[in-house]
Design a protein around this motif. Structure first.
Motif, short mmCIF file in Angstrom:
data_model
loop_
_atom_site.label_atom_id
_atom_site.label_comp_id
_atom_site.label_asym_id
_atom_site.label_seq_id
_atom_site.Cartn_x
_atom_site.Cartn_y
_atom_site.Cartn_z
N SER A 66 0.81 -1.22 0.00
CA SER A 66 0.00 0.00 0.00
C SER A 66 0.84 1.27 0.00
CB SER A 66 -0.95 0.00 1.19
OG SER A 66 -0.24 -0.04 2.40
N LEU A 75 -11.96 -3.12 -0.99
CA LEU A 75 -13.10 -3.07 -1.91
C LEU A 75 -12.90 -4.01 -3.09
CD1 LEU A 75 -13.86 0.77 -1.93
CD2 LEU A 75 -15.19 -1.05 -0.84
N VAL A 76 -11.68 -4.08 -3.58
CA VAL A 76 -11.38 -5.01 -4.68
C VAL A 76 -11.55 -6.45 -4.20
CG1 VAL A 76 -9.53 -5.84 -6.19
CG2 VAL A 76 -9.91 -3.39 -5.91
N ILE A 124 -5.73 4.86 2.18
CA ILE A 124 -6.66 4.93 1.05
C ILE A 124 -6.44 3.74 0.14
CG2 ILE A 124 -7.28 6.23 -1.02
CD1 ILE A 124 -6.67 8.78 0.60
N VAL A 125 -5.18 3.40 -0.12
CA VAL A 125 -4.87 2.25 -0.97
C VAL A 125 -5.35 0.96 -0.31
CG1 VAL A 125 -2.98 0.96 -2.04
CG2 VAL A 125 -2.96 3.44 -2.09
N VAL A 163 -9.08 0.73 -0.85
CA VAL A 163 -9.36 0.30 -2.23
C VAL A 163 -9.07 -1.20 -2.38
CG1 VAL A 163 -8.63 0.56 -4.63
CG2 VAL A 163 -9.03 2.58 -3.22
#
Length: 126
Positions: free
Chosen positions: A26, A54-55, A47-48, A51
């Motif tokens: 990240s 979510l992926v 933030i990474v 994401v």
């Protein structure tokens, strides 16, 4: 039907690999996107990570839908079509990293959108 099921498993597996890469690297990913700014380094790494989670959730959705195909429930067919539609935007990000992978992803996600709406697929899920 087996081809659509395998296609969704492949898409979900590739998304799981992408999610793992985002989670494990990240800070490096954040640095490559936003630069080496020390002030917001951990925040942007977070933030990474978000994401990446979510992926992973998207990958679980695709694989879970593919595993429910033997039930022949009509909502599984709808879930497969919607999953294909939500997988399409990933093609852009893959294209930015590796153009061949982006085009391949676009074709696979496009098939995941089209295949659940074909007449033989509709008949199989009834």
């Amino acid at each position: 039907m087996k081809s659509l099921r395998v296609l969704m498993m492949v898409l979900g597996g590739l998304q799981a690999v992408l999610g793992a890469a985002l989670l494990t690297n990240s800070i490096a990913v954040a640095n490559s996107i936003w630069g080496e700014d020390e002030t917001y380094r951990e925040d942007r790494g977070g933030i990474v990570v978000l994401v990446g989670l979510l992926v992973f959730a998207m990958a679980a959705w695709g694989i879970g839908t593919a595993l429910k195909f033997p039930t022949r429930h009509p909502n599984v067919r709808i879930s497969a079509a919607v999953y294909g539609g939500t997988a399409l935007p990933f093609a852009y990000f893959f294209y930015c990293v590796m153009p061949v992978l982006g085009v391949m992803w676009l074709v696979l996600a496009g098939l995941a959108v089209v295949r659940p709406n074909q007449p033989e697929t509709r008949a199989w899920f009834r």
